[in-house]
Design an enzyme around this catalytic site. Structure first.
Site, PDB file in Angstrom:
ATOM      1  N   GLY A   1      15.660 -37.780   6.842  1.00 27.96           N
ATOM      2  CA  GLY A   1      16.243 -38.782   5.623  1.00 27.96           C
ATOM      3  C   GLY A   1      17.441 -38.267   5.342  1.00 27.96           C
TER       4      GLY A   1
ATOM      5  N   LYS B   1      14.084 -28.795  18.267  1.00 22.31           N
ATOM      6  CA  LYS B   1      13.915 -27.970  17.182  1.00 22.31           C
ATOM      7  C   LYS B   1      13.259 -26.672  17.462  1.00 22.31           C
ATOM      8  CE  LYS B   1      14.060 -31.995  14.160  1.00 22.31           C
ATOM      9  NZ  LYS B   1      13.300 -33.015  13.630  1.00 22.31           N
TER      10      LYS B   1
HETATM   11  P1  NAP Z   1      23.476 -42.162  12.659  1.00 22.59           P
HETATM   12  O1  NAP Z   1      22.749 -42.805  11.347  1.00 22.59           O
HETATM   13  O2  NAP Z   1      23.295 -42.744  14.061  1.00 22.59           O
HETATM   14  O3  NAP Z   1      25.008 -41.889  12.341  1.00 22.59           O
HETATM   15  C1  NAP Z   1      25.760 -41.540  13.479  1.00 22.59           C
HETATM   16  C2  NAP Z   1      27.234 -41.543  13.071  1.00 22.59           C
HETATM   17  O4  NAP Z   1      28.194 -40.889  13.945  1.00 22.59           O
HETATM   18  C3  NAP Z   1      27.661 -42.897  12.667  1.00 22.59           C
HETATM   19  O5  NAP Z   1      28.528 -42.984  11.409  1.00 22.59           O
HETATM   20  C4  NAP Z   1      28.468 -43.336  13.986  1.00 22.59           C
HETATM   21  O6  NAP Z   1      29.435 -44.131  13.577  1.00 22.59           O
HETATM   22  C5  NAP Z   1      29.099 -41.874  14.341  1.00 22.59           C
HETATM   23  N1  NAP Z   1      29.357 -41.711  15.763  1.00 22.59           N
HETATM   24  C6  NAP Z   1      28.443 -41.651  16.689  1.00 22.59           C
HETATM   25  N2  NAP Z   1      29.029 -41.671  17.973  1.00 22.59           N
HETATM   26  C7  NAP Z   1      30.375 -41.557  17.467  1.00 22.59           C
HETATM   27  C8  NAP Z   1      31.737 -41.527  18.281  1.00 22.59           C
HETATM   28  N3  NAP Z   1      31.535 -41.403  19.815  1.00 22.59           N
HETATM   29  N4  NAP Z   1      32.940 -41.657  17.756  1.00 22.59           N
HETATM   30  C9  NAP Z   1      32.733 -41.612  16.419  1.00 22.59           C
HETATM   31  N5  NAP Z   1      31.812 -41.832  15.544  1.00 22.59           N
HETATM   32  C10 NAP Z   1      30.681 -41.816  16.348  1.00 22.59           C
HETATM   33  O7  NAP Z   1      22.695 -40.820  12.887  1.00 22.59           O
HETATM   34  P2  NAP Z   1      22.041 -39.830  11.730  1.00 22.59           P
HETATM   35  O8  NAP Z   1      20.438 -40.129  11.537  1.00 22.59           O
HETATM   36  O9  NAP Z   1      23.063 -39.699  10.531  1.00 22.59           O
HETATM   37  O10 NAP Z   1      22.104 -38.415  12.511  1.00 22.59           O
HETATM   38  C11 NAP Z   1      23.264 -37.722  12.628  1.00 22.59           C
HETATM   39  C12 NAP Z   1      22.859 -36.241  13.250  1.00 22.59           C
HETATM   40  O11 NAP Z   1      22.067 -35.600  12.328  1.00 22.59           O
HETATM   41  C13 NAP Z   1      22.277 -36.187  14.571  1.00 22.59           C
HETATM   42  O12 NAP Z   1      22.372 -35.151  15.410  1.00 22.59           O
HETATM   43  C14 NAP Z   1      20.660 -36.220  14.012  1.00 22.59           C
HETATM   44  O13 NAP Z   1      19.879 -35.669  15.073  1.00 22.59           O
HETATM   45  C15 NAP Z   1      20.698 -35.091  12.762  1.00 22.59           C
HETATM   46  N6  NAP Z   1      19.984 -35.249  11.963  1.00 22.59           N
HETATM   47  C16 NAP Z   1      19.353 -36.316  11.528  1.00 22.59           C
HETATM   48  C17 NAP Z   1      18.463 -36.392  10.437  1.00 22.59           C
HETATM   49  C18 NAP Z   1      18.124 -37.732  10.078  1.00 22.59           C
HETATM   50  O14 NAP Z   1      16.867 -37.736   8.953  1.00 22.59           O
HETATM   51  N7  NAP Z   1      18.544 -38.859   9.976  1.00 22.59           N
HETATM   52  C19 NAP Z   1      18.052 -35.247   9.898  1.00 22.59           C
HETATM   53  C20 NAP Z   1      18.285 -34.229  10.407  1.00 22.59           C
HETATM   54  C21 NAP Z   1      19.249 -34.066  11.612  1.00 22.59           C
HETATM   55  P3  NAP Z   1      29.214 -45.559  13.336  1.00 22.59           P
HETATM   56  O15 NAP Z   1      28.571 -45.336  11.694  1.00 22.59           O
HETATM   57  O16 NAP Z   1      30.654 -46.319  13.150  1.00 22.59           O
HETATM   58  O17 NAP Z   1      28.323 -46.217  13.995  1.00 22.59           O
HETATM   59  N1  HSE Z   2      14.459 -37.970  13.733  1.00 20.03           N
HETATM   60  C1  HSE Z   2      14.261 -36.412  13.130  1.00 20.03           C
HETATM   61  C2  HSE Z   2      12.818 -36.724  12.363  1.00 20.03           C
HETATM   62  C3  HSE Z   2      15.135 -36.426  11.972  1.00 20.03           C
HETATM   63  O1  HSE Z   2      12.253 -37.717  12.325  1.00 20.03           O
HETATM   64  O2  HSE Z   2      12.531 -35.515  12.052  1.00 20.03           O
HETATM   65  C4  HSE Z   2      15.176 -35.108  11.412  1.00 20.03           C
HETATM   66  O3  HSE Z   2      15.359 -34.197  12.272  1.00 20.03           O
END
Ligand code: NAP
Ligand code: HSE
Length: 431
Positions: A301, A204
């Site tokens: 989240g 970030k």
């Molecule tokens: P996550 O819960 O692990 O979800 C990832 C999704 O992508 C899942 O639905 C997974 O499929 C799919 N996926 C991953 N690899 C794949 C592939 N090779 N082919 C097809 N589908 C695939 O991750 P997340 O927390 O939502 O985060 C997603 C992105 O947002 C990341 O870049 C993360 O850094 C960013 N982010 C997250 C947050 C947070 O608070 N979580 C906040 C800001 C940014 P399946 O469901 O089938 O496993």
């Molecule tokens: N894993 C990250 C965090 C998600 O805890 O801040 C938001 O980018």
């Protein structure tokens, strides 16, 4: 006109974005004037339990169903990781689609290539959700503060680490219990090592510094240390001295150079950033005209992040994102920033040594510090209880990082020191 959207990923963030597109259609149309239609969602595993609000007919495991569909105008990458996210993002841009991504890991490492591909395709990349969750920090840096020469960016940008540190401090929870709770709440990355070792904050910081200072950030030049070695005892000593510990991402201007660092940091307890707790993030930006501004909100989240993703989708659908992307130099900088190594950055330092309780130790320690021009601002030593070794806490005046690290290497080699000495940097206002 309806804008069709394809989602790559349906995990914590993707599911929240999909639910909003499906259930908040009217609100989105009323507030943005856009009619948005979610057409397809790429997933990996069809057997996984999913949100009942999302019709199963939208799911596909074939990326071509999104990347080759001419009706899909906006591709939203919320898969995470570098590959295949990078390949899919580049394919989407090449196919003339507008890209929205929450993937800071990908942008920190390959942002230049992705932005170049977007420029060549007359397209754009929306990445508000990559930093600070719901906080519109990309908007603030690229537009709200555009008239400023930015001097400093100091942020709590990882919700997981902030949750762990604040729970450990406030409730005495163990590190591992607090981490498990952050994972269960959907704050952590799929591999939480990225969070706790400071990697996610560094990703970030690379994005924020590029926007703040108008240049590319050589990612490997960011100094990174995480919270995985934080000891409860240091949080308690910090409190005694009037500080709280936060994992900070810091970018500062020093003449023509920029220093970039992520590390656990003591901040005065009364500072606004010292009062940011749980999964909340806060980013302080100092501009030469604006002075200090601070942005605060939920940093992780599904729903908070979906708020930022939706903002990018609306800007892409309206056509403002491609226009900005073409016109705003801050989004198209090519030259690399000149980096000042952390060794040359001056700050105060908290040091905790485990010292054998015998005459002459303090003299040797202060001698090593003094030889490197490191002056002491405060010292705490409580009586030994059940150990021959006592914790000796020293707070220094400002000193170059390199001098302190060199002194600690020497101190840790002394007979009578149980290494390693714990070292937490201190940040002082303005920030
Ligand atoms: P996550 O819960 O692990 O979800 C990832 C999704 O992508 C899942 O639905 C997974 O499929 C799919 N996926 C991953 N690899 C794949 C592939 N090779 N082919 C097809 N589908 C695939 O991750 P997340 O927390 O939502 O985060 C997603 C992105 O947002 C990341 O870049 C993360 O850094 C960013 N982010 C997250 C947050 C947070 O608070 N979580 C906040 C800001 C940014 P399946 O469901 O089938 O496993
Ligand atoms: N894993 C990250 C965090 C998600 O805890 O801040 C938001 O980018």
């Amino acid at each position: 006109m309806t804008t069709h959207i394809g989602l790559l990923g349906c995990g914590t963030v993707g599911a929240a974005v999909a639910e909003m597109l499906l259930t908040e259609k009217t609100l989105l149309a009323r507030r943005s004037g856009q009619t948005l239609a979610l057409k397809r969602i790429l997933i990996r595993d069809r057997a996984k339990a999913r949100s009942p609000a999302i019709p199963t007919t939208l799911y596909t495991t074939n990326p071509d169903d999104i990347l080759n569909d001419p009706e899909i105008r906006i591709v939203v990458e919320v898969m995470g990781g570098v590959n295949p996210a990078k390949t899919f993002s580049l394919r989407a841009l090449k196919a003339g689609k507008l890209l929205v991504t929450a993937n800071k890991h990908l942008l920190a490492l390959h942002g230049a290539q992705i932005f170049r591909a977007a420029a060549q395709a007359d397209s754009c990349v929306g990445f508000e959700a990559s930093c600070g969750g719901a906080i519109p920090i990309v908007l603030a840096l690229t537009r709200g503060l555009v008239a400023n020469e930015i001097q400093q960016v100091v942020g709590i940008v990882n919700g997981t680490c902030n949750y762990i540190l604040s729970e450990m401090s406030a409730t005495g929870k163990s590190y591992s219990v607090a981490l498990a709770e952050a994972q269960a709440a959907g704050f952590a990355e799929p591999d939480p090592t990225l969070d706790v070792t400071g990697g996610d904050s560094a990703h970030k910081l690379a994005i924020l510094a590029a926007l703040a200072f108008g240049g590319q950030v050589p990612f490997g030049r960011i100094h990174v240390s995480g919270i995985n070695h934080i000891d409860d005892m240091d949080l308690r000593f910090g409190r005694e001295l009037g500080y709280v510990c936060k994992l900070l991402a810091i970018a500062e201007k020093h003449g023509q150079s920029i220093s970039l660092r992520v590390h656990p940091t003591f901040i005065a307890r009364q500072h606004l950033l010292g009062n940011v707790n749980g999964s909340f993030n806060a980013i302080a930006v100092v501009g030469h005209v604006s002075g200090q501004t601070i942005y605060y909100g939920r940093g992780a989240g599904g729903r908070p992040t979906a708020s930022a993703v939706l903002a990018d989708i609306v800007e892409a659908a309206m056509g403002t994102a491609p226009l900005l992307f073409k016109k705003l130099p801050l989004l198209n900088h090519r030259a690399a920033l000149r980096i000042l190594p952390i060794e040359n950055v001056s700050s105060r330092h908290y040091l905790r040594m485990q010292v054998l309780d015998r005459p002459g130790m303090l003299h040797q320690i202060t001698g090593i510090l003094g030889q490197r021009g490191i002056s002491l601002a405060a010292m705490v030593q409580h009586e030994a209880r059940n150990d021959q070794y006592v914790p000796l806490v020293i707070m220094t005046h400002a000193a170059p990082d390199g001098n302190v690290v060199e002194a600690l290497t020497k101190i840790d080699r002394l007979r009578g020191i149980r290494s390693p000495t714990r070292h937490i940097r201190v940040i002082d206002p303005p920030f």
